[in-house]
Each structure stands twice: as structure tokens, then as C-alpha cells.
Design a protein around this motif. Structure first.
Motif, PDB file in Angstrom:
ATOM      1  N   GLN A 221      -0.225  -1.595  53.652  1.00  0.00           N
ATOM      2  CA  GLN A 221       0.775  -1.558  52.588  1.00  0.00           C
ATOM      3  C   GLN A 221       0.903  -0.168  51.987  1.00  0.00           C
ATOM      4  N   GLU A 222      -0.116   0.663  52.119  1.00  0.00           N
ATOM      5  CA  GLU A 222      -0.113   2.009  51.571  1.00  0.00           C
ATOM      6  C   GLU A 222      -0.004   3.004  52.720  1.00  0.00           C
ATOM      7  N   PRO A 223       0.690   4.132  52.499  1.00  0.00           N
ATOM      8  CA  PRO A 223       0.752   5.135  53.559  1.00  0.00           C
ATOM      9  C   PRO A 223      -0.621   5.768  53.759  1.00  0.00           C
TER      10      PRO A 223
ATOM     11  N   SER B 102       8.583   6.122  53.133  1.00  0.00           N
ATOM     12  CA  SER B 102       9.315   4.920  52.734  1.00  0.00           C
ATOM     13  C   SER B 102       8.406   3.724  52.909  1.00  0.00           C
ATOM     14  N   GLY B 103       8.035   3.128  51.793  1.00  0.00           N
ATOM     15  CA  GLY B 103       7.115   1.998  51.816  1.00  0.00           C
ATOM     16  C   GLY B 103       7.797   0.698  52.171  1.00  0.00           C
TER      17      GLY B 103
ATOM     18  N   SER C  46      10.420   5.044  47.836  1.00  0.00           N
ATOM     19  CA  SER C  46       9.912   6.248  48.479  1.00  0.00           C
ATOM     20  C   SER C  46       8.905   6.938  47.575  1.00  0.00           C
TER      21      SER C  46
ATOM     22  N   ASP D 241       8.212   6.212  59.150  1.00  0.00           N
ATOM     23  CA  ASP D 241       8.469   6.084  57.722  1.00  0.00           C
ATOM     24  C   ASP D 241       8.315   7.409  56.977  1.00  0.00           C
TER      25      ASP D 241
ATOM     26  N   ARG E 202       1.467   9.380  45.997  1.00  0.00           N
ATOM     27  CA  ARG E 202       0.439   8.392  46.382  1.00  0.00           C
ATOM     28  C   ARG E 202      -0.716   9.122  46.973  1.00  0.00           C
TER      29      ARG E 202
END
Length: 181
Positions: free
Chosen positions: A19-21, A46-47, A52, A90, A181
């Protein structure tokens, strides 16, 4: 009647989707035969929720005689887009491809690096926050850079910070905290 199809082979068991980059790293040299150093270039991710965020991607860039990358080399690498070897679709850049510097940035003065554009960074809304955030967060990681000021042909620009507020003051990566993030 002839039928053909394409499909995805089934997996033996379900797999978890992140779920997280993840911080991505590439180690390809920018210029074979020269000394390189690792740097974090900040890009837009882009999650899964459609939003974003700014995330670092480690890559290598050419260093100068001091053994450090210059702001101009780092910006050049950032303007080239997501480095080869980053296989996640992404990741992208919010900096328009036609963005051009008037010349390489000079050394920072009192910790402030001035980036002068030949033509402005032509983006609006959320893309503007992300584009300037990419540049500020990337450059602030360089030795001697504490903040970044933007000009166009030596005239002050008022880029937006992470909250969308225009500022003629030098910007820091902390001004984009809500996008990182």
C-alpha cells in the motif's frame, strides 16, 4: 470458429500488494568511465487511492573534482525523469519536459540555492506543488543547500509550497511535508 485469448496465469496463493511506495534504487552509472555518487531524486508516486505523493528514488550521478555532485548535474538527472531500472509504473515526474534552466545554478549563498529558469515551470494546481516539491527536496539533500529560491531570467518566481500557497521566500523540503512519504 477460432478463439484466441490472453490472460494472466493464476497464482498458487494470493499475494499481498504493498500500500505504501517502496524507496527504489538504481545503480546504473550516468556516464561510464567517470566517478559517480548516489543521490536521491524525488519523484511523484501515484498510490492505490489515486493520490500522489513525493518519494525518493536513489540513483547515481557524475561528481565534480570535489567528489560531490553539483546542483546542475542533479537537476539534469531529475529533469530526465525516472531513472532506468525503476520498474514501477506508478513513479513519474511532475516537472514538464520543456523545463529549461538558464544555466547551472551558482553555489548556495548563506545556504540558499537559486535556480534560474530560461522559461517557467508551466504547471498548475497539484502538479505545480509536486513539481516544485521534487526540485526542492532533491536539491536540499546536497551539501550546503538549506533552501531553494526560484527565478526566471533573474526575476523572482512565486512557486507554491506543499499547501498550495505561493511564496517568493526560499523553500525547504519541510514546506512539502504533507506531500512526502
Amino acid at each position: 470458429l477460432l478463439l484466441a485469448g490472453c490472460g494472466v496465469s493464476p497464482e498458487e496463493s494470493p499475494r499481498e500488494i504493498a500500500q505504501e511506495p517502496a524507496t527504489t534504487s538504481t545503480t546504473s552509472a550516468v556516464d561510464a568511465g567517470t566517478d559517480n555518487a548516489p543521490v536521491d531524486l524525488w519523484f511523484t508516486f501515484s498510490g492505490p487511492d489515486g493520490g500522489s505523493v513525493l518519494v525518493p528514488v536513489e540513483t547515481s550521478v557524475v561528481v565534480d573534482d570535489s567528489g560531490e555532485p553539483t546542483p546542475g548535474v542533479v537537476l539534469e538527472a531529475l529533469f530526465e525523469g525516472v531513472p532506468a531500472g525503476v520498474d514501477d509504473e506508478d513513479y513519474r515526474s511532475s516537472i514538464p519536459a520543456e523545463t529549461m534552466l538558464s544555466g547551472p545554478p551558482e553555489e548556495p549563498v548563506d545556504g540558499v540555492l537559486t535556480v534560474d529558469f530560461e522559461s517557467g515551470v508551466d504547471v498548475q494546481g497539484a502538479a505545480s506543488r509536486l513539481a516544485f516539491g521534487q526540485m526542492v527536496c532533491t536539491l536540499e539533500l546536497l551539501d550546503g543547500v538549506e533552501a531553494v529560491r526560484f527565478t526566471q531570467q533573474d526575476e523572482p518566481l512565486d512557486p507554491v509550497d506543499g499547501s498550495g500557497e505561493a511564496s517568493t521566500d526560499p523553500l525547504t523540503c519541510g514546506d512539502y511535508d504533507q506531500l512526502r512519504r
